[in-house]
Design a protein around this motif. Structure first.
Motif, PDB file in Angstrom:
ATOM      1  N   GLY B  45       0.816  -1.202   0.000  1.00  0.00           N
ATOM      2  CA  GLY B  45       0.000   0.000   0.000  1.00  0.00           C
ATOM      3  C   GLY B  45       0.853   1.257   0.000  1.00  0.00           C
ATOM      4  O   GLY B  45       0.574   2.214  -0.728  1.00  0.00           O
ATOM      5  N   TYR B  49       0.408   3.847  -2.987  1.00  0.00           N
ATOM      6  CA  TYR B  49      -0.070   5.212  -2.765  1.00  0.00           C
ATOM      7  C   TYR B  49       0.995   6.244  -3.083  1.00  0.00           C
ATOM      8  O   TYR B  49       0.715   7.285  -3.681  1.00  0.00           O
ATOM      9  CB  TYR B  49      -0.556   5.376  -1.320  1.00  0.00           C
ATOM     10  N   THR B  50       2.228   5.945  -2.693  1.00  0.00           N
ATOM     11  CA  THR B  50       3.291   6.910  -2.947  1.00  0.00           C
ATOM     12  C   THR B  50       3.416   7.170  -4.443  1.00  0.00           C
ATOM     13  O   THR B  50       3.376   8.313  -4.906  1.00  0.00           O
ATOM     14  CB  THR B  50       4.628   6.368  -2.409  1.00  0.00           C
ATOM     15  N   LEU B  53       0.222   8.864  -5.941  1.00  0.00           N
ATOM     16  CA  LEU B  53       0.071  10.274  -5.595  1.00  0.00           C
ATOM     17  C   LEU B  53       1.110  11.131  -6.305  1.00  0.00           C
ATOM     18  O   LEU B  53       0.805  12.228  -6.780  1.00  0.00           O
ATOM     19  CB  LEU B  53       0.187  10.447  -4.075  1.00  0.00           C
ATOM     20  N   PHE B 107      -4.725   5.019   5.609  1.00  0.00           N
ATOM     21  CA  PHE B 107      -5.173   5.400   4.266  1.00  0.00           C
ATOM     22  C   PHE B 107      -6.648   5.784   4.291  1.00  0.00           C
ATOM     23  O   PHE B 107      -7.077   6.694   3.599  1.00  0.00           O
ATOM     24  CB  PHE B 107      -4.993   4.242   3.274  1.00  0.00           C
ATOM     25  N   THR B 114      -5.284  10.879   0.729  1.00  0.00           N
ATOM     26  CA  THR B 114      -5.596   9.615   0.051  1.00  0.00           C
ATOM     27  C   THR B 114      -7.019   9.532  -0.474  1.00  0.00           C
ATOM     28  O   THR B 114      -7.404   8.540  -1.064  1.00  0.00           O
ATOM     29  CB  THR B 114      -5.415   8.440   1.029  1.00  0.00           C
ATOM     30  N   GLY B 119     -10.722   6.132  -2.610  1.00  0.00           N
ATOM     31  CA  GLY B 119      -9.584   5.668  -3.382  1.00  0.00           C
ATOM     32  C   GLY B 119      -9.119   6.653  -4.435  1.00  0.00           C
ATOM     33  O   GLY B 119      -9.728   7.706  -4.641  1.00  0.00           O
ATOM     34  N   LEU B 120      -8.032   6.311  -5.089  1.00  0.00           N
ATOM     35  CA  LEU B 120      -7.451   7.184  -6.097  1.00  0.00           C
ATOM     36  C   LEU B 120      -7.795   6.656  -7.484  1.00  0.00           C
ATOM     37  O   LEU B 120      -7.500   5.511  -7.812  1.00  0.00           O
ATOM     38  CB  LEU B 120      -5.932   7.232  -5.941  1.00  0.00           C
ATOM     39  N   ALA B 223      -0.478  -0.418  -8.700  1.00  0.00           N
ATOM     40  CA  ALA B 223      -1.238   0.813  -8.902  1.00  0.00           C
ATOM     41  C   ALA B 223      -1.239   1.211 -10.374  1.00  0.00           C
ATOM     42  O   ALA B 223      -2.255   1.632 -10.918  1.00  0.00           O
ATOM     43  CB  ALA B 223      -0.654   1.932  -8.043  1.00  0.00           C
ATOM     44  N   SER B 230      -7.621   1.629  -3.721  1.00  0.00           N
ATOM     45  CA  SER B 230      -8.309   2.110  -2.533  1.00  0.00           C
ATOM     46  C   SER B 230      -7.810   1.288  -1.350  1.00  0.00           C
ATOM     47  O   SER B 230      -7.220   0.235  -1.537  1.00  0.00           O
ATOM     48  CB  SER B 230      -9.822   1.978  -2.700  1.00  0.00           C
TER      49      SER B 230
END
Ligand code: ATP
Ligand code: ATP
Ligand code: LEU
Ligand code: MG
Ligand code: MG
Lengths: 371, 316, 257, 238, 293
Positions: B45, B49-50, B53, B107, B114, B119-120, B223, B230
């Motif tokens: 995760g 996420y890193t 983003l 998250f 986030t 979610g993204l 990702a 998410s």
């Protein structure tokens, strides 16, 4: 054009139609991605049942012949993507329905769009779904439409000034519903006494509810799926929280009454589908669904049911079950389609245009909300 | 024939297989030093996420963001690894599982960054970026006889495959060296290893951080393969799933992880025909497998036998 | 002076396992540590290798204080041990076990190990050769590819010694190496330890087999209830009344030819 | 009393015993000798029911007991002190002793515990210490004491003197003699071959899973082959 | 509000404790984390729903039925997924972990098929009995839960430390082979333990059903995770630890919701174990073992 269920009175008697029109029957294969195993499988189940019922009826009528290719996504984005790829890669598949959850949809839809295959959500209510692309549609009304409608009516009747909010913060859908609630409450100038969250699979909501109770709200806004929602309202009533609850579309299910019993009284939801309506179409649908599956349909079954009719309608207008683009264009033109959910159209981006009914649970039954 | 083989569905499944192999390796490496770390979902995760983003907000090139994601996971691996040294066995397993859960909850709650559980969306897909790049330097997929879509997935698979092969190469070479011997000796008897001059602190943290790095890398690639993440992608279920990959295939040997991840990623796909019952099958299968081959499908003895050495396993 | 143990005390809760123990070991000696069960011999080993930290006192190795060093540092400095309850790496082959012993004598880190630089290959090759030699030395040359767990007890004991030797110790600590060996095997062990001594390695040995200890050791310390009972040459010890009383017992045994 | 016929035992695919014939007469001490890895412990474990032989039979008191489980055999009167102690390290010394009498239903347990503690005073002193923190030799004493508490008809001792100080070794051999005098039959595995043969009535010598020599203990003590192989060439000068 | 929240916390904590006791017992004897324990608990709850709401049985009979079924499940679990792994060389602690995960996946999906995915209401008149003290409402169920958990804990600790069977159990826990040569019928002891632990899971299940009126196939998972956290918190295999750990967790979750941010509720269990383990790696009541022999 419209396709109604009127001629079909519940039996499987009219086999003759198929023979007569078999020459011009439009054949189409529709892929379905549905949440069939895992925690939320109840939704996927309702959806596939709705689809299958519609399929049966449509095929019996004979103008189009739809074959459903159903894939499980287990509620996981990855598996939904796999299922989606499988369906998209199969050239004989014309279009896709599903997946069930917005989180899955977000992963699958961009792929579908890039592949040039139509995809339509029947239960995906989060913000920004149809905006994903030209090939992306939905017939589920977004929370942004349903919740404000319910809240406005509820506030108007009760004169509420203070509201408390409880929502599941680890689920995209309930979270999205919460955001709408909060926004709407602020716009309406309501005081939010407290915002509480819960997490999936939790069974004890007493801590949150005790807190809510102590802030004495006039209304509780609850963005929850019915599974949790019913338990929340049940525990709330037991603790002596008697004020009405306003919920999102996940809350709109006969199951709530089943689970919470009398405690469910006083739940208000905005919905495209009002199961206890006296509208003959809905009565009819209920009857057939119960015959087939032994239980009352919920909103998700109804939306899925309508979705397939919308597809069938577009198919007829497209005139072929093989051209993905033609199908998309036909679908996009859907206007004032008359389903069990009422009159239905897509707007420019492929989102829903339709009226919202507000219903509440009274004496153990959903009834239309009266002001 | 080629068109059939390059079916995006197969390629997509292949992508997940490759990512899952990385994840299985992320458990295998610490495990080879005796640390049962179930934090892979959390590190995954962090990587995901890193990288997501960074690409969304700063539009940095993917190779940079993916690397940053993996490195960040690795660094956090060191930070988490040091205090975890005090724990062994199931204590470590559950504490790291807990770490993963804490990350997930973070998250969920750190909404400003986030977007919480929503979610993204709109994370650039690696294959598409490669397509863009290819086009920008004048390579048209059609020139290779490929459709755009095929090119996207094929290039994605190739990139992932190269990364997996690299990790495998790295881990295998490391294993057959001073480092690998240190890992296994710690796994088998930590105190004895220490008496043999092995700095167990260093090696345990190293293995832990390597696992975290690999998981972070896998997460970042995940990702950019799926395009949407998410917090629920990095839940308890993921941690357990990864563990099962490794143990199912055989946690004693590295090919066990590869094998386990491959089979178990394919299995739900293959079992689609029994869709409703597939998890019931899955459960039964795990039980039977463990009863029949408790070391996993592939084990050391089989491995040596395959290499032509005659070693027998005793039972007691 | 290789090892100097100075006033070591070790307490476990209420039990004092070692009370103010001091002794020194000279370069090249074979030094015996004997005493009744529970006297604190193994605890002494644990203190020297810092597997348990002594409550009081200091230990010097080649003049350098090692009391608070991490166990692996102590091995790096040149002390290596075997365990009373065999602690091999069961699912490694005999050869791999020995090569682990050589860990501190080679230096390749992650990078060099993966890239396989020339120097790394060279040191691996040398270590392997040396390990094979050591296995030959302890008589396990034939069994180098067997997993340690499948070796018989006596073989495992010898493998532990080979593993310890791989770390190039200047001081080797052996905790009851002859336990579970019959007399012929013990004789072979005697030869082995003598060979080790001739390699210039100092040996500190715990053993209950007096025939071995007395033949082997240059000097002996006797512990009893954590206290030092006696120190001296085998002859002195054998004739020490206190030692006979506490440990050896009256000799009623006749030698057999 | 005990009779092994053609016992073959395997560890996985490794054959450890290759057809063992062995007999123990009631009231005797029988010793089993052999080099490391000969299969002595395996024989003991097979008798005690810890491993099932692939072929062959074990008879005890005239009854076929092959394949019975350890606790059943214990009830029949076979008790094993395994190699490597196998004490319960997270339980106290006293609890270990109590577990020794686990299967007994009589009321003398307390008294018997007192008695064995007399024999091994250190155990009395350390009765509430966790057994895992005892020294190696103390653990060995505990294991023997515990087995005595089971009041077996046949006591299987696998290298009881291992790791014990000379005084204690002598003590252990004395105890074995006493046990015999009390009417308990003993099957003894020992590396200390000479001592073992001295107290034994009969002896077997094993090599790689087979019995190669057997005979009355006195004869074996003089047997060239045995002196050569197990009693050491060099003189034991103590 | 504080008193109400404390009551909430103690109720929740007591349930956690009962679940954790089941974990601890199995871990204590087999050194195995029984990942299927949560699902057995879930089945217990479903049996409660089935017998009371559907068949209309009286509550005590429902309890009985639930205990019988879950005990039987425990028996099957032992036979099919634990026993085959025992006594085999090379079986790491991973194998039973995976095997019981397999059982948990199986049970979750099976009950999903049998009972449907959604929540089932648990209706019994007993659950409605309550007392009002001032503005505070206490349900009889809440008191019952607390009392049962205390009884179970005390009973178990006495049983383990004082009785012969208890000692046999601990001996088995430490070393199967040794216990067996001491005359312990280890197979029986182990089977018994798993059965008792599972039966306790059944009790917990039915109590949760009553207290919260919600039963679903997924309830096992989150409860299972909490149970795991608790036995780590309290010290593996320690009965007192399970009880104290359960109460601490229940109270801190409730108080976090009451005075902090409910969003972190699911994390609190693990944040706590991470903190505790850093201070006491063996858990609050756990004990250390010796090294270096
Ligand atoms: N961790 C510990 N906790 C409590 N007591 C301990 C611990 N370790 C050792 N002891 C005690 O310290 C004493 C010395 O033990 P040690 O193992 O050093 O004896 P030893 O001389 O090696 O005996 P043996 O010859 O039997 O191996 C014993 O009485 C033992 O019970
Ligand atoms: N658990 C096991 N797995 C595989 N092989 C084993 C196992 N235990 C023993 N063996 C093998 O079986 C053979 C006999 O072993 P056993 O332990 O019976 O010998 P022993 O005569 O008792 O030797 P020692 O004097 O060393 O105790 C040996 O070759 C040994 O390597
Ligand atoms: C099944 C539904 C509750 C799904 C939900 N409306 C979503 O968007 O995720
Ligand atoms: Mg010792
Ligand atoms: Mg033996």
């Amino acid at each position: 054009g419209s396709s109604s269920t009127s001629t079909n009175s519940g039996g499987q008697s009219e086999t003759s139609i198929e023979d007569e029109t078999s020459g011009e029957v439009i054949q189409a294969k529709i892929g379905v991605i549905s949440y069939l195993s895992g925690a939320g499988a109840a939704y996927g189940e309702a959806i596939t049942q709705g689809l299958k019922l519609a399929q049966k009826e449509i095929n019996e009528k004979g103008e189009v012949n739809i074959e459903l290719v159903i894939e499980d996504s287990a509620g996981e984005a990855e598996q939904a993507v796999n299922a989606g790829q499988k369906l998209m890669a199969d050239d004989s598949i014309l279009a896709i329905i599903g997946p069930t959850l917005s989180t899955e949809f977000f992963a699958v839809a961009p792929e579908a769009d890039l592949n040039g295959i139509t995809i339509m959500g029947t239960s995906t209510t989060a913000d920004g779904i149809p905006e994903i692309g030209d090939y992306v549609f939905r017939n589920s009304i977004p929370e942004a439409l349903a919740i404000p409608a319910a809240m406005e009516k509820a506030v108007k009747r009760t004169g509420a000034k203070k509201v408390a909010i409880i929502y599941g913060n680890d689920d995209a859908f309930t979270k999205a519903g919460f955001e709408v609630m909060k926004r709407t409450a602020e716009e309406m100038g309501l005081e939010i006494t407290t915002i509480e969250t819960y997490q999936k699979g939790q069974s004890d909501y007493k801590a949150q509810l005790t807190k809510i109770k102590n802030t004495n709200p006039d209304l509780v806004l609850a963005s929850a799926l019915y599974n949790e929602g019913a338990v929340i309202i049940d525990q709330a009533r037991k603790m002596g929280i008697t004020v009405p609850f306003v919920g999102g579309n996940g809350f709109n299910s006969p199951q709530v009454i089943e689970i919470a019993g009398d405690a469910a009284n006083g739940l208000i939801v905005g919905t495209p589908y009002f199961g206890d309506s006296t509208d003959p179409k809905i009565v009819e649908f209920n009857k057939k669904y119960e015959e087939e599956y032994g239980k009352k349909p919920d909103q998700f079954a109804a939306q899925a049911y309508d979705a397939l009719y919308i597809y069938a309608d577009a198919l007829k207008r497209a005139g072929t079950g093989e051209d993905r683009d033609a199908f998309r264009d036909a679908l996009a033109e859907t206007k004032d389609f008359e389903g069990i959910l009422g009159l239905f159209s897509f707007n420019e981006v492929g989102d829903v245009v339709m009226d919202v009914t507000v219903v509440e649970i009274k004496d153990g039954k959903f009834v239309e909300f009266e002001e | 024939m080629l068109g059939e083989l390059l079916n995006p569905y197969y390629l997509q499944v292949l992508c997940f297989i490759l990512i899952n192999i990385m994840l299985a390796l992320s458990i295998y490496v610490p495990l080879s030093s005796g640390q049962l770390s179930l934090g892979s979902a959390g590190f995954m995760g962090i990587g995901a996420y890193t990288s997501a983003l960074l690409t969304i907000h700063y539009e940095l090139p993917l190779y940079v963001t993916i690397l940053v994601g993996a490195l960040l996971a690795g660094v956090i691996g060191i930070i988490v690894g040091i205090p975890s040294l005090r724990l062994t066995g199931v204590y470590l397993a559950i504490a790291t599982l807990g770490f993963g859960e804490v990350i997930r909850v973070l998250f969920v709650n750190w909404e400003s960054l986030t977007k919480g559980s929503v979610g993204l969306t709109g994370i650039p897909q690696l294959g598409r970026e490669l397509l863009k790049f290819a086009k920008s330097i004048g390579i048209e997929p059609s020139a290779l006889g490929l459709k755009n879509n095929q090119f996207v997935y094929l290039s994605l698979v190739i990139v992932l495959l190269i990364i997996v092969l690299f990790i495998l190469w790295f881990v295998i070479r490391q294993q057959n060296s001073r480092i690998g011997r240190a890992y296994s000796s710690i796994q088998m008897d930590e105190k004895a290893a220490e008496s043999m001059g092995i700095n167990i602190t260093y090696y345990k943290v190293l293995a832990f951080a390597q696992g975290a790095f690999i998981a972070g890398l896998a997460g970042a690639l995940f990702a950019h393969t799926i395009g949407y993440i998410s917090p629920s992608d990095f839940s308890y279920h993921r941690a357990v799933e990864i563990l099962i990959f490794t143990v199912f295939g055989g946690s004693e040997v590295i090919i066990g992880s590869v094998f386990g991840a491959t089979i178990l990623t394919l299995l739900p796909e293959v079992l689609r025909f029994v869709s409703d019952y597939r998890y019931i099958f899955y459960g039964i299968m795990l039980v039977i497998l463990m009863a029949v081959r408790p070391q996993g499908i592939l084990d050391l003895y089989l491995f040596y036998r395959l290499k032509g050495k005659r070693i027998k396993r005793g039972t007691s | 002076m290789v090892l100097e143990v100075k006033n070591i005390t070790k307490r476990f809760g209420g039990i004092t396992a070692l009370k103010n123990i001091s002794f020194t070991i000279q370069q090249g000696e074979i030094y015996g540590l004997i005493g009744p069960n529970g006297a604190g011999k193994t605890t002494m080993f644990n203190c020297i290798t810092n597997i348990v930290e002594p409550t009081e006192g200091e230990i010097f190795f080649n003049g350098e204080k090692i009391t608070k060093l991490k166990p692996y540092k102590i091995t790096e400095k040149g002390i290596c041990r075997t365990y009373q309850n065999i602690r091999l790496f069961p699912q490694m082959t005999a050869l791999q076990n020995v090569m682990v012993g050589g860990h501190s004598r080679i230096s390749a880190g992650v990078f060099r190990s993966v890239i396989r630089t020339k120097s790394q290959k060279q040191e691996e090759k040398l270590l392997k050769e040396k390990s094979e030699e050591l296995l030959e030395l302890v008589g396990l040359g034939q069994l180098k590819d067997q997993f340690a767990e499948n070796l018989a007890y006596g073989q495992q004991r010898r493998l532990e010694i080979a593993r310890a030797l791989a770390s190039n110790p200047t001081l080797l600590l052996l905790d009851e190496p002859a336990a579970g060996m019959n007399e012929t095997e013990t004789d072979n062990l005697f030869d082995l330890i003598k060979k080790i001594q001739s390699m210039g390695i100092t040996v500190l040995i715990i053993e209950h087999d007096m025939s071995l200890v007395m033949r082997l050791c240059d000097r002996i310390t006797v512990l009893n209830f954590g206290e030092k009972l006696a120190e001296g040459t085998p002859d002195e010890i054998q004739n020490n009344e206190a030692v006979i009383e506490a440990y050896l017992g009256k000799e009623e045994e006749e030698t057999i030819a | 009393m005990l009779k092994l016929t053609n016992i073959e035992t395997y560890y996985g695919q490794i054959q450890a015993l290759k057809g063992i014939h062995l007999e123990v007469e009631e009231g005797k001490i029988v010793t089993l000798l052999g080099a490391n890895g000969a299969g002595k412990s395996t024989t003991m474990r097979t008798i005690a029911g810890l491993i099932k032989p692939k072929r062959g039979t074990v008879e005890f008191l005239g009854q076929n007991v092959t394949g019975m489980r350890p606790h059943q055999l214990l009830r029949k009167g076979i008790s094993l002190v395994p190699e490597g102690r196998a004490i319960l390290s997270t339980m106290t010394v006293l609890e270990n002793l109590e577990m020794g009498a686990y299967h007994r239903k009589d009321h003398d347990v307390k008294k018997d515990i007192q008695n064995v503690m007399k024999r091994f005073p250190i155990l009395e002193e350390r009765q509430s210490q966790l057994a895992g923190t005892l020294s190696g030799g103390q653990q060995q004493m505990l294991a023997i004491a515990r087995a005595l508490l089971a009041k077996p008809k046949l006591l299987l001792l696998d290298e009881p003197s291992m790791g014990l100080a000379p005084l204690i070794v002598a003590e252990i051999f004395n105890i074995i003699k006493e046990i015999k005098e009390d009417g308990t039959t003993v099957l003894l595995v020992e590396q200390n071959a000479k001592q073992a043969l001295k107290i034994a009535d009969y002896g077997y010598v094993m090599e790689t899973g087979k019995i190669i020599i057997e005979g009355p203990a006195d004869d074996l003590l003089k047997d060239e082959r045995i002196v050569e192989a197990y009693l050491g060439k060099k003189k034991t000068t103590v | 509000m504080l008193i109400e929240q404390l009551i909430n916390g103690i109720t929740l904590g007591s349930i956690y404790a009962i679940v954790a006791l089941g974990f601890t017992l199995v871990f204590g004897v087999l050194g195995i984390i029984n990942m299927a324990h949560g699902e057995i608990f879930m089945v217990g709850a479903f049996i409660g729903v089935l017998t009371t709401s559907v068949l209309g049985w009286p509550l005590w009979l429902a309890f009985l039925a639930s205990i019988v079924v879950t005990s039987l499940l425990g028996y099957l679990l032992e036979i099919f997924s634990l026993r085959p792994l025992r006594g085999k060389k090379g079986v790491s602690h991973l194998a039973p972990l995976i095997s019981t995960i397999g059982v948990s996946i199986f049970l979750e999906n099976l009950s999903h098929h049998m009972f449907g995915a959604g929540n089932k209401p648990f209706r019994t008149a007993f659950a409605e009995i309550r007392f009002e003290i001032g503005s505070i409402t206490i349900y009889l169920v809440q008191i019952t839960i607390f009392v049962i958990s205390v009884i179970l804990m005390v009973g178990l600790s006495v049983w383990l430390s004082k009785t012969k069977a208890g000692k046999a159990l601990r001996a088995t826990a430490e070393n199967l082979e040794t216990a067996s040569i001491l005359g312990v019928d280890t197979k029986k002891i182990i089977t018994l333990t798993v059965i008792i632990a599972s039966g306790m899971g059944g009790i917990a299940g039915i109590l949760v059903g009553m207290a919260f009126n919600s039963v679903s196939p997924q309830m096992g998972l989150s409860m299972g995770l909490k149970g795991l956290a608790i036995i780590i918190l309290g010290g593996m295999g320690n009965v007192k630890g399970a009880m104290v750990g359960g109460l601490i967790l229940g109270l801190s979750e409730t108080l976090l919701v009451a005075y902090g941010d409910s969003g972190y509720r699911d994390a609190i269990a693990f944040i706590m174990i991470i903190l505790i383990l850093l201070i006491r790696p063996q858990g609050i009541f756990g004990s250390k073992t010796a090294e270096g022999r």
